[in-house]
Design an enzyme around this catalytic site. Structure first.
Site, PDB file in Angstrom:
ATOM      1  N   VAL A   1     -12.041 -70.968 -53.850  1.00 47.32           N
ATOM      2  CA  VAL A   1     -10.958 -71.355 -53.454  1.00 47.32           C
ATOM      3  C   VAL A   1      -9.973 -70.408 -53.349  1.00 47.32           C
ATOM      4  O   VAL A   1      -9.520 -69.851 -54.460  1.00 47.32           O
ATOM      5  CB  VAL A   1     -10.349 -72.740 -53.625  1.00 47.32           C
ATOM      6  CG1 VAL A   1      -8.868 -73.183 -53.225  1.00 47.32           C
ATOM      7  CG2 VAL A   1     -11.310 -73.743 -53.955  1.00 47.32           C
TER       8      VAL A   1
ATOM      9  N   VAL B   1      -6.395 -68.508 -50.770  1.00 49.25           N
ATOM     10  CA  VAL B   1      -5.656 -68.202 -49.747  1.00 49.25           C
ATOM     11  C   VAL B   1      -5.150 -66.921 -49.435  1.00 49.25           C
ATOM     12  O   VAL B   1      -4.418 -66.539 -50.607  1.00 49.25           O
ATOM     13  CB  VAL B   1      -4.471 -69.250 -49.563  1.00 49.25           C
ATOM     14  CG1 VAL B   1      -3.553 -69.108 -48.244  1.00 49.25           C
ATOM     15  CG2 VAL B   1      -4.866 -70.686 -49.520  1.00 49.25           C
TER      16      VAL B   1
ATOM     17  N   ARG C   1       1.306 -72.738 -46.197  1.00 54.01           N
ATOM     18  CA  ARG C   1       0.958 -72.957 -44.669  1.00 54.01           C
ATOM     19  C   ARG C   1      -0.023 -74.200 -44.729  1.00 54.01           C
ATOM     20  O   ARG C   1      -0.367 -74.685 -43.415  1.00 54.01           O
ATOM     21  CB  ARG C   1       0.559 -72.086 -43.848  1.00 54.01           C
ATOM     22  CG  ARG C   1       1.639 -70.854 -43.758  1.00 54.01           C
ATOM     23  CD  ARG C   1       1.143 -69.927 -42.592  1.00 54.01           C
ATOM     24  NE  ARG C   1       1.566 -68.693 -42.632  1.00 54.01           N
ATOM     25  CZ  ARG C   1       1.281 -67.673 -41.830  1.00 54.01           C
ATOM     26  NH1 ARG C   1       0.946 -67.899 -40.482  1.00 54.01           N
ATOM     27  NH2 ARG C   1       1.738 -66.528 -41.869  1.00 54.01           N
ATOM     28  N   GLY C   2      -0.239 -75.048 -46.097  1.00 49.23           N
ATOM     29  CA  GLY C   2      -1.042 -76.099 -45.913  1.00 49.23           C
ATOM     30  C   GLY C   2      -2.585 -75.606 -45.559  1.00 49.23           C
ATOM     31  O   GLY C   2      -3.250 -76.823 -45.578  1.00 49.23           O
ATOM     32  N   LEU C   3      -3.201 -74.628 -45.772  1.00 52.50           N
ATOM     33  CA  LEU C   3      -4.333 -74.265 -45.529  1.00 52.50           C
ATOM     34  C   LEU C   3      -5.195 -74.729 -46.445  1.00 52.50           C
ATOM     35  O   LEU C   3      -6.381 -75.634 -46.201  1.00 52.50           O
ATOM     36  CB  LEU C   3      -4.466 -72.642 -45.479  1.00 52.50           C
ATOM     37  CG  LEU C   3      -3.905 -72.111 -44.361  1.00 52.50           C
ATOM     38  CD1 LEU C   3      -4.327 -70.538 -44.165  1.00 52.50           C
ATOM     39  CD2 LEU C   3      -4.091 -72.686 -43.071  1.00 52.50           C
TER      40      LEU C   3
ATOM     41  N   THR D   1      -4.604 -77.505 -48.463  1.00 50.81           N
ATOM     42  CA  THR D   1      -4.660 -78.962 -48.356  1.00 50.81           C
ATOM     43  C   THR D   1      -5.633 -79.230 -47.071  1.00 50.81           C
ATOM     44  O   THR D   1      -6.253 -80.541 -47.272  1.00 50.81           O
ATOM     45  CB  THR D   1      -3.201 -79.333 -47.666  1.00 50.81           C
ATOM     46  OG1 THR D   1      -2.374 -78.882 -48.921  1.00 50.81           O
ATOM     47  CG2 THR D   1      -3.492 -80.972 -47.580  1.00 50.81           C
TER      48      THR D   1
ATOM     49  N   TYR E   1      -4.225 -78.543 -58.472  1.00 48.66           N
ATOM     50  CA  TYR E   1      -4.959 -79.587 -57.767  1.00 48.66           C
ATOM     51  C   TYR E   1      -4.698 -81.070 -58.342  1.00 48.66           C
ATOM     52  O   TYR E   1      -5.288 -82.164 -57.585  1.00 48.66           O
ATOM     53  CB  TYR E   1      -6.317 -79.181 -58.448  1.00 48.66           C
ATOM     54  CG  TYR E   1      -6.768 -78.141 -57.980  1.00 48.66           C
ATOM     55  CD1 TYR E   1      -7.549 -77.883 -56.583  1.00 48.66           C
ATOM     56  CD2 TYR E   1      -6.800 -76.810 -58.717  1.00 48.66           C
ATOM     57  CE1 TYR E   1      -7.623 -76.575 -56.084  1.00 48.66           C
ATOM     58  CE2 TYR E   1      -7.185 -75.634 -58.059  1.00 48.66           C
ATOM     59  CZ  TYR E   1      -7.776 -75.407 -56.986  1.00 48.66           C
ATOM     60  OH  TYR E   1      -8.280 -74.331 -56.352  1.00 48.66           O
TER      61      TYR E   1
ATOM     62  N   PHE F   1     -17.951 -72.494 -62.840  1.00 48.88           N
ATOM     63  CA  PHE F   1     -18.388 -72.301 -61.318  1.00 48.88           C
ATOM     64  C   PHE F   1     -17.418 -72.161 -60.189  1.00 48.88           C
ATOM     65  O   PHE F   1     -16.302 -72.360 -60.525  1.00 48.88           O
ATOM     66  CB  PHE F   1     -19.303 -73.558 -61.053  1.00 48.88           C
ATOM     67  CG  PHE F   1     -18.878 -74.769 -61.210  1.00 48.88           C
ATOM     68  CD1 PHE F   1     -18.063 -75.513 -60.292  1.00 48.88           C
ATOM     69  CD2 PHE F   1     -18.638 -75.689 -62.529  1.00 48.88           C
ATOM     70  CE1 PHE F   1     -17.321 -76.635 -60.258  1.00 48.88           C
ATOM     71  CE2 PHE F   1     -17.972 -76.758 -62.541  1.00 48.88           C
ATOM     72  CZ  PHE F   1     -17.413 -77.359 -61.648  1.00 48.88           C
TER      73      PHE F   1
END
Length: 418
Positions: free
Chosen positions: A87, A89, A96-98, A100, A128, A418
Site C-alpha cells: 500500500v 501513495v 486525495r482519498g486514494l 480510501t 488503518y 507480508f
C-alpha cells in the site's frame, strides 16, 4: 491539480506492472527504477484483479495489492483472509482519498468472495483504524547479551537427546513447509505461507536489494523428527583489541515444542564470536528470556503492534474460534463502512464451541468493528478498552464477562511480515 474524480483507481493489467512497481518503490522510499530481472521476479506476486493502482494522466501514483491467506484463530481453526500489502501513495498525491478508494474496492470484493477477515501489517499506527482494522497481535524483539546470559560456554548441543544440523536452502524448502503447518495450526494469529514465501526466504527468488543468504539450523528430536528450524545472519565486527563483537540476527525461528525452541536459542547463543543475538519479532510472552539462566540478559529492543485485522463477517468470525467458558453476550457492533455492523448474540458452550446470530435483544457491550478485531484473537481485555472509552458497557459486568469468554492463556502471535 487533478481532481479526485479524474484519478482512475482500478486493477492493473500485466503490461502496467513496471509503472505500478515504480510507484510502489517511490512510496516506500526505494530507488524508483528497477531492473528487468527485478520486475520478472516480482511478477510472481502479480494476481489479476487484486493488484490495484491509481492513475493520474496515465501515470501510476498509488498502489495496493491483496492476496488469499489463511489465518489461525483461537482453537486451531483457520479462516479465509484478504491479506493487504504493498500500500503506497506517492508524495505528490497525498490527502486525495486514494487509499480510501482502493481500500473500499478491496474490502467490498473480499466480502463478496466470502473472506471472514482482512489482515495487514501496519507501517504506521494511525492509518488503518478508520477502515475498521484493529491491532490483533503484538510483537517483541529482544537482544540477548550472550556473555551475561549465564550459559555454559562448553555447551555443544541439546541435552534432550536431540541434535542440531546446519542445512542448505534446498533442505529448508523441503522441510520448512510441513514444520510451519504444524506451528500455524496451533498458534492463533499465524498465517499461511505459499511456495513463493519459501523461495524468497531461501534466495531462490530475489527481488529486494541486499539479500544475504542466511545460515539455516534444524533441530531434530531424539526420535529424529524435525521439530524446529531457524534462519539467521551474522555481521563481522571486531574490537580494537581484536576481540569479536559479532551479532547474530534471527530472520525467523520456528519451534513446535518448547524443547525445540530452547535448543535453537541455546545454539544461537553458543556460536563462536557471537556476543549478541537479535531475536527478530516474537510473541510478547515468548519463553525465550526464561530459557536463559539470567533472563535479564534478554533486553527488549522493540515492542509494538503487529498484525491488524478487519472483521468482514461477525457471525463466521465469532463461530470460528473457541471460548474459555460458557456464557452469552450480545454485542452492538458499529461499522462506518456498512460491511458488517449490527447486533449479534454470542453463545458459548462449556466445551468451548460458539454460535452467533443477529439479534434484537438488548446489547451487553457496544463497540466499533476495529475494537472487535482487537478482542477477537484474545490478546486484549474488554475491561481495559472500557476504561479507555473504546468499549461501552450496556450491562454492568459485561466487559469482565467478555474477558472470561474471549481472552487466551497465551498471547496470539503472527510470525510473518507480508
Amino acid at each position: 491539480m487533478t481532481s479526485r474524480a479524474d484519478i482512475d483507481v482500478r486493477p492493473i493489467d500485466e503490461s502496467e506492472f513496471a509503472d505500478w512497481s515504480r510507484a510502489m518503490n517511490i512510496g516506500f522510499l526505494r530507488e524508483p527504477t528497477t531492473s528487468e530481472e527485478y520486475l520478472e521476479a516480482r511478477r510472481a506476486q502479480f494476481t489479476p484483479g487484486r493488484t490495484v493502482g491509481a492513475f493520474d494522466d496515465g501515470r501510476c501514483v498509488a498502489t495496493f495489492r491483496s492476496f488469499a491467506q489463511e489465518l489461525t484463530v483461537v482453537g486451531g481453526a483457520v479462516v479465509p483472509a484478504d491479506a493487504v500489502t504493498n500500500v503506497t501513495v506517492s508524495p505528490t498525491h497525498r490527502r486525495r482519498g486514494l487509499l480510501t478508494r482502493m481500500m473500499a474496492q478491496d474490502l467490498a470484493a473480499a466480502k463478496e468472495r466470502g473472506d471472514v477477515v482482512a489482515t495487514l501489517i501496519a507501517a504506521e499506527y494511525p492509518i488503518y483504524g478508520r477502515y475498521g482494522f484493529g491491532p490483533a497481535t503484538w510483537a517483541t524483539e529482544w537482544t540477548i547479551d550472550v556473555p551475561r546470559a549465564g550459559l555454559d560456554p562448553r555447551w555443544a548441543g541439546p541435552e534432550d537427546g536431540g541434535r542440531i544440523d546446519l542445512v542448505d536452502a534446498e533442505d529448508v524448502r523441503k522441510l520448512g513447509p510441513e514444520l510451519h503447518e504444524r506451528l500455524r495450526r496451533s498458534q492463533p494469529g499465524a498465517v499461511s505461507r505459499d511456495e513463493l514465501w519459501w523461495q524468497l526466504t531461501t534466495g531462490a527468488v530475489r527481488f529486494l536489494p541486499g539479500f544475504h543468504e542466511p545460515f539455516f539450523a534444524v533441530y531434530r528430536s531424539a526420535d529424529g523428527e524435525v521439530a524446529g528450524m531457524a534462519a539467521y545472519t551474522t555481521d563481522d565486527r571486531w574490537g580494537d583489541a581484536k576481540q569479536p563483537l559479532n551479532t547474530a540476527k534471527v530472520k525467523w525461528l520456528t519451534g513446535v515444542t518448547p524443547a525445540a525452541e530452547r535448543a535453537l536459542w541455546r545454539y544461537l547463543c553458543s556460536i563462536d564470536w557471537v556476543v549478541a543475538v537479535r531475536t527478530g519479532y516474537r510473541a510478547p510472552d515468548d519463553l525465550l528470556p526464561h530459557f536463559l539462566p539470567d533472563p535479564r540478559a534478554a533486553a527488549v529492543t522493540t515492542q509494538a503492534d503487529f498484525l491488524w485485522v478487519r472483521v468482514l463477517d461477525v457471525v463466521r468470525a465469532l463461530e470460528a474460534r473457541t471460548y474459555g467458558t460458557a456464557g452469552s453476550l450480545v454485542l452492538e457492533v458499529a461499522d462506518a463502512s456498512g460491511l458488517t455492523g449490527g447486533r449479534y448474540r454470542l453463545e458459548a458452550s462449556a466445551d468451548g464451541a460458539g454460535t452467533c446470530a443477529p439479534t434484537a435483544g438488548h446489547p451487553d457491550l457496544s463497540l466499533d468493528v476495529a475494537d472487535l478485531a482487537t478482542l477477537w484473537l484474545g490478546d486484549e481485555s474488554a475491561v481495559r478498552l472500557a476504561a479507555l472509552g473504546r468499549v461501552r458497557e450496556e450491562r454492568a459486568g459485561a466487559a469482565r464477562q467478555a474477558d472470561a469468554l474471549l481472552r487466551t492463556s497465551r498471547r496470539p502471535w503472527c510470525p510473518d511480515i507480508f
